[in-house]
Design an enzyme around this catalytic site. Structure first.
Site, mmCIF file in Angstrom:
data_model
loop_
_atom_site.group_PDB
_atom_site.id
_atom_site.type_symbol
_atom_site.label_atom_id
_atom_site.label_comp_id
_atom_site.label_asym_id
_atom_site.label_seq_id
_atom_site.Cartn_x
_atom_site.Cartn_y
_atom_site.Cartn_z
ATOM 1 N N LYS A 127 0.870 -1.191 0.000
ATOM 2 C CA LYS A 127 0.000 0.000 0.000
ATOM 3 C C LYS A 127 0.897 1.228 0.000
ATOM 4 O O LYS A 127 2.025 1.165 0.477
ATOM 5 C CB LYS A 127 -0.862 0.019 1.272
ATOM 6 C CG LYS A 127 -2.103 0.883 1.146
ATOM 7 C CD LYS A 127 -3.243 0.116 0.522
ATOM 8 C CE LYS A 127 -4.441 0.979 0.222
ATOM 9 N NZ LYS A 127 -5.607 0.148 -0.159
ATOM 10 N N ASP A 167 -7.036 4.178 -4.525
ATOM 11 C CA ASP A 167 -7.706 4.043 -3.229
ATOM 12 C C ASP A 167 -8.308 5.434 -2.990
ATOM 13 O O ASP A 167 -8.536 6.177 -3.963
ATOM 14 C CB ASP A 167 -6.705 3.638 -2.127
ATOM 15 C CG ASP A 167 -7.397 3.202 -0.829
ATOM 16 O OD1 ASP A 167 -7.852 2.051 -0.755
ATOM 17 O OD2 ASP A 167 -7.505 4.012 0.117
HETATM 18 P P1 NDP Z 1 -12.998 7.702 -3.104
HETATM 19 O O1 NDP Z 1 -11.911 8.677 -2.907
HETATM 20 O O2 NDP Z 1 -13.529 7.468 -4.463
HETATM 21 O O3 NDP Z 1 -14.241 8.059 -2.152
HETATM 22 C C1 NDP Z 1 -14.079 8.153 -0.782
HETATM 23 C C2 NDP Z 1 -15.409 8.538 -0.167
HETATM 24 O O4 NDP Z 1 -15.319 8.385 1.240
HETATM 25 C C3 NDP Z 1 -15.769 9.996 -0.407
HETATM 26 O O5 NDP Z 1 -17.156 10.121 -0.443
HETATM 27 C C4 NDP Z 1 -15.172 10.676 0.815
HETATM 28 O O6 NDP Z 1 -15.768 11.914 1.145
HETATM 29 C C5 NDP Z 1 -15.457 9.649 1.886
HETATM 30 N N1 NDP Z 1 -14.467 9.772 2.947
HETATM 31 C C6 NDP Z 1 -13.118 9.645 2.834
HETATM 32 N N2 NDP Z 1 -12.512 9.875 4.008
HETATM 33 C C7 NDP Z 1 -13.511 10.157 4.873
HETATM 34 C C8 NDP Z 1 -13.532 10.476 6.246
HETATM 35 N N3 NDP Z 1 -12.398 10.559 6.961
HETATM 36 N N4 NDP Z 1 -14.749 10.685 6.831
HETATM 37 C C9 NDP Z 1 -15.898 10.616 6.105
HETATM 38 N N5 NDP Z 1 -15.931 10.322 4.790
HETATM 39 C C10 NDP Z 1 -14.760 10.090 4.194
HETATM 40 O O7 NDP Z 1 -12.434 6.339 -2.470
HETATM 41 P P2 NDP Z 1 -12.939 4.848 -2.710
HETATM 42 O O8 NDP Z 1 -14.393 4.812 -2.952
HETATM 43 O O9 NDP Z 1 -12.016 4.231 -3.686
HETATM 44 O O10 NDP Z 1 -12.600 4.185 -1.296
HETATM 45 C C11 NDP Z 1 -13.547 4.088 -0.244
HETATM 46 C C12 NDP Z 1 -13.117 3.006 0.732
HETATM 47 O O11 NDP Z 1 -13.053 1.755 0.042
HETATM 48 C C13 NDP Z 1 -11.744 3.184 1.370
HETATM 49 O O12 NDP Z 1 -11.776 2.669 2.680
HETATM 50 C C14 NDP Z 1 -10.850 2.314 0.514
HETATM 51 O O13 NDP Z 1 -9.674 1.909 1.204
HETATM 52 C C15 NDP Z 1 -11.771 1.161 0.235
HETATM 53 N N6 NDP Z 1 -11.463 0.321 -0.925
HETATM 54 C C16 NDP Z 1 -11.321 0.862 -2.167
HETATM 55 C C17 NDP Z 1 -11.047 0.052 -3.245
HETATM 56 C C18 NDP Z 1 -10.979 0.590 -4.632
HETATM 57 O O14 NDP Z 1 -10.831 -0.211 -5.556
HETATM 58 N N7 NDP Z 1 -11.074 1.884 -4.869
HETATM 59 C C19 NDP Z 1 -10.838 -1.396 -3.084
HETATM 60 C C20 NDP Z 1 -11.099 -1.864 -1.742
HETATM 61 C C21 NDP Z 1 -11.365 -1.024 -0.714
HETATM 62 P P3 NDP Z 1 -14.966 13.272 0.896
HETATM 63 O O15 NDP Z 1 -14.971 13.455 -0.588
HETATM 64 O O16 NDP Z 1 -15.707 14.312 1.644
HETATM 65 O O17 NDP Z 1 -13.575 13.065 1.443
HETATM 66 O O1 2IT Z 2 -7.916 -1.641 -0.763
HETATM 67 C C1 2IT Z 2 -7.838 -2.138 -1.896
HETATM 68 O O2 2IT Z 2 -7.962 -3.356 -2.089
HETATM 69 C C2 2IT Z 2 -7.631 -1.240 -3.031
HETATM 70 N N1 2IT Z 2 -7.578 -0.036 -2.842
HETATM 71 C C3 2IT Z 2 -7.458 -1.794 -4.412
HETATM 72 C C4 2IT Z 2 -6.044 -2.260 -4.631
HETATM 73 C C5 2IT Z 2 -5.694 -2.694 -6.019
HETATM 74 O O3 2IT Z 2 -4.505 -2.987 -6.223
HETATM 75 O O4 2IT Z 2 -6.552 -2.753 -6.897
#
Ligand code: NDP
Ligand code: 2IT
Length: 446
Positions: A127, A167
């Protein structure tokens, strides 16, 4: 006996990694599941496998200087945690958020090792990211940052070494800027990042994969209880990549999503976030980069400033924003209101107190390392396509993703079933652990 072992193990972790509270939390959850198992399996005990897994293979920390639009010098800190390469190249996302520090990325890298093992694909865990805050920055500033970030990261990654992805704060735009800079520095067009755009090496379904996968997994948990998502009222937190495609898949499977949120507040739309409203959210968040509050203004529903969605009555909850967003009190409210399943799209969104509430109530609780593994699994499929220089169809990738989520559910069941109840935390932790631990044993003292 195991309790004392866990306590002693954690004392060592805390002493060695002071102040890294999220890392301690993630390690404790795995230690509680795996230490009783290790105690019964001498080969893991004698070789101190868990102690080795909790120590990153390599940590890279670097300066990221860039010039903002006013011509002022900005300095951020960049990181890449190369946690474990026992079963494949390091693989895992990059997070850009002001809260990023070493301990946060170590928790995410540690979780990633077990998650990637569960996917059935050959990927190690890593990461990275930076304390850079993309909010309010121009495209030009984001590009400047990404180019500077990659100007150091490029020497540590490669298609057979370490393959980052998105992420929080890293989506298609950032992956593009980083890929462009890597190519200039190396003069190589290779699959060094996943989440690329479709016209230059990306995979169909990768943008959808985490949300879709989480819904497939949650559907599998419900089916194991003779139930399904059809007709279920669902609450979703976040409004980014994971949240958006969670809503899309819930709609396709006949459920209704009634909330979305961001770090400012929650919208509550009891009529449901249908396809048209979701298209508005995607434009708002991915193009205009606005706030979720605008949804409430546009569609005339409630907006709860500064609140998370967990007070809204639901059958199924999909935390899809960030770590520790459901605490013990939130979990109690969810259970009291009749919530029967939680599918974690985010990484470690539930505190240990919250997890205990869900487990005591015996609801279906799918922890992130199992439920959200579809994203990285589809990254693995993107790597396969890049290596073959071929692109699979949408149906092919979606079918593979669905199959992987079902296989992860089966692994959780294998290691976590106790009577009719499935302890998905135990199942995911032991299931993920065994493959990595055995590979490390095969490879000698690594
Ligand atoms: P994005 O940046 O696309 O979206 C993040 C969302 O979460 C936004 O709506 C953001 O709001 C909100 N958010 C972030 N930090 C906070 C906080 N401290 N308090 C409240 N709201 C918050 O990220 P993703 O959708 O990609 O990721 C979301 C989650 O999913 C994370 O935990 C990530 O690690 C996990 N994840 C993502 C993967 C991926 O493929 N993208 C894979 C597996 C897990 P704001 O815009 O106001 O910050
Ligand atoms: O938390 C996660 O699994 C991710 N943000 C996706 C990682 C990846 O390599 O696609």
């Amino acid at each position: 006996m195991s309790d004392a072992k866990v306590k002693k193990f954690m004392e060592g972790i805390i002493k060695k990694n002071p102040g890294e509270v999220e890392f301690h939390q993630a390690v404790l959850e795995v230690a509680e599941s795996t230490i009783p198992y290790i105690e019964k399996n001498q080969k893991y005990k004698d070789t101190k496998i868990l102690e080795r897994i909790a120590e990153p293979e390599r940590v890279i920390m670097f300066r990221v200087p860039w010039l903002d639009d006013k011509g002022e010098v900005q300095i951020n800190r960049g990181f890449r945690i190369e946690m474990n390469s026992a079963i494949g190249p390091y693989k895992g996302g990059l997070r850009l958020h002001p809260t990023v520090y070493l301990g946060l990325l170590k928790f995410l890298a540690f979780e990633q090792v077990f998650k990637n093992s569960l996917t059935t694909l050959p990927m190690g865990g890593g990461k990275g990211g930076s304390d850079f805050d993309p909010k309010g920055k121009s495209d030009n500033e984001v590009m400047k940052f990404c180019q500077s970030f990659m100007s150091e990261l490029f020497r540590h990654i490669g298609p057979d070494t370490d393959v980052p992805a998105g992420d929080i704060g890293v989506g298609g735009r950032e992956i593009g800027f980083m890929f462009g800079q890597y190519k200039r520095l190396r003069n190589e067009f290779t699959g060094i990042l996943t989440g690329k755009a479709l016209n230059w090496g990306g995979s169909l379904i990768r943008p959808e994969a985490t949300g879709y996968g989480c819904v497939y997994f949650t559907q599998a948990m419900l089916e194991a209880q003779g139930d399904s998502l059809k007709g279920k009222v669902c609450t979703v937190s976040g409004s980014g990549n994971v949240a958006q495609y969670t809503v899309e898949k819930v709609n396709q499977l006949g459920g209704t999503c009634v909330t979305l949120s961001d770090s400012s507040g929650t919208i509550h739309d009891p009529k449901g976030i249908d396809e048209k409203k979701l298209a508005f959210v995607m434009e708002l968040k991915n193009v205009k980069r606005g706030r979720i509050k605008e949804y409430a203004t546009k569609f005339g529903c409630d907006y709860y400033e500064g609140k998370r969605p967990w007070g809204v009555t639901c059958d199924v909850a999909f935390p899809s924003a960030t770590q520790n967003e459901i605490n013990g009190a939130d979990a109690k409210v969810l259970v009291k209101n009749g919530c029967t399943a939680v599918g974690e799209g985010a990484n470690m969104p539930t505190t240990p107190e919250g997890i205990k509430v869900f487990q005591d109530a015996k609801i279906c609780y799918g922890p992130g390392k199992a439920a959200n593994a579809g994203g990285v699994a589809t990254s693995g499929l993107e790597m396969s396509q890049n290596s073959q220089r071929l692109a699979w169809t949408r149906e092919e990738v979606d079918t593979k993703l669905h199959g992987i989520m079902i296989a992860i559910h089966a692994q959780c069941e294998k290691y976590g079933k106790a009577g009719k109840y499935i302890d998905y935390v135990k199942g995911a932790n032991i299931g993920g652990f065994v493959k990595v631990a055995d590979a490390m044993l095969d490879q000698g003292l690594v």
